[in-house]
Write a protein that holds these residues in place. Sequence first.
Motif: not given
Length: 590
Positions: A529-534, A541-545
């Motif tokens: 998925g993706s992440v937002w901070v403020n 991000y992805w568990s595939a590394g």
Amino acid sequence: MSTFEIGAEHFLLNGSPYRVMAGALHYFRVHPDQWADRIHKARLMGLNTIETYIPWNAHSPRRGEFRADGQLDVVAFLELVAAEGMHAIVRPGPYICAEWDNGGLPAWLFEGVGVGIRSSEPQYMAEVTRYLEQVLPLIAPLQIDRGGPVILVQIENEYGAYGSDTAYLTELVRLNRAGGITVPLTTIDQPTTQMLENGRVDGALMTASFGSRSRERLATLRAHQSTGPLMCGEYWNGWFDFWGGYHHTTSADETAADLRELLATGASFSLYMFHGGTNFGFTNGANDKGVYQPTVTSYDYDAPLAENGDATAKYYAMKQAISEFHAVPEESPGPPVEAPIFAVDLDWSVSLHDVAETAPTWHHFEHLPTADEVQSFDGFTLYRAALAPGDSRMLRVEEVRDRATVFVDRVAVGTLSRAAQERLLALPGGAAGWLQLLVEDQGRVNYGPRIGEAKGLIGSVSMNGQALLEWDVLTLASRDLDALVATLTGRGEPLGALDAVAGPAFVGGSFTLDAPTDLYLNLDGWSKGSVWVNGFNIGRYWSAGPQRALYVPRGALVGGRNDIVVFEIHAAASPRVGFVGGPQLGPSDV
């Protein structure tokens, strides 16, 4: 005012021989609050010039729009270069590659029929002209002959590896000159006969791109350009990573030894990269040479200056190499500082399916549209079609770009992947209701013949061999998601620390800092998925590394409460996320 010219053998600064020792630093990959720090550290390593691309698609995300503010304020960036007493090289493209989405070309550029790509085709050139008429007025006043830092401007980018349309390059030279560019123009190509000859154009100095065997490569360049300064326009000192691969690294000592060889030739150079930065949001590109490989969020590049601005062993080894040929500042950057380590339990969640049910912006089609057709130029696109009751079903998608999670009435039944060439999926027998495909644009190809291709579901989608023609489509591109995250923050269903996360869902919470500081967010136990901070999208991000932690620049944080939202496509064991002490870029290839 100063002058900068091309002499018979050297660059000439105010009439005297001058060696350009540059490092690539992309303002659009670094938070503006940290531009000055990164530029300063380039000078401390012994460099005298900063080089940057200009990404057309970032400045013009929609047709008719042009932005040059915030992280896209190239004028402010170049003014900081000047304030540090350094020069600048600007590479406005229009194509830049850079492992950047679509090589910097806007996706909307290819909406029309027959639009050319990197050629003298009239529709393409009309848009290129409009772009340069917008960006060159920002650069021209900052040239060295007007008191600014800019000493060189590059035409296109490694064009000889793509085409041989001399009329195209000639027109770019004309447009740059008409736009007020008076400093020398350059081209860049890998030092092979075909690439150098295809990429050359009257009125521009040829430079080469390589990372070793400097004497040999410069000799090839000289064979195709008998006079003028020799320059390695991109001296490759690292490499980029793609999802599912490993973290590319090179030995600091070997890199420094290669740099010594280049320094001994007397040639000018630009390190690619001095500092890589981050592919924030959905800005990463991808390669496809038969296998689709999207670039990871980090653009650390194993560069001398790490993603968070720390000086690495490679930084000091390269500074030592430069010092053997030129005076360098005695000052060096301070030692790395470990980032705060703590965990956050996210405490609310909103299902994407709930959001979609009440969304007012579904578009209806009586054919299968691409994502581009609905102006979904990055991020995600949600497709749905009605399913009548039936027995066993075989779903077939002609082509997915780039990854689709398939649902039947909210229940995930599988994924289809461009990288894995997965196009078929058996659905549960007797299922009826809504067939939904959440399609992720994992990054547009940035190099080669697949530049400019559309995203989404391509061709046809069939069930048991029968094409599905009635579709509703919801755009979840960056603008849509940014706005959605802002409205959802803190308003979802409560989550407990032991609850699992069932995607697709937005999951959020908050944490408190005494003061802004760089952080690294680890998402082990989460899937993709993706992440937002403020409200700032820090990336995918992805568990595939290989990348395990996302860099959060201090400029995106505040003293006090900070909000975090994770958009998880699949599942997470718990709603806990962890901040770790430093980068986690994955297993290395050495």
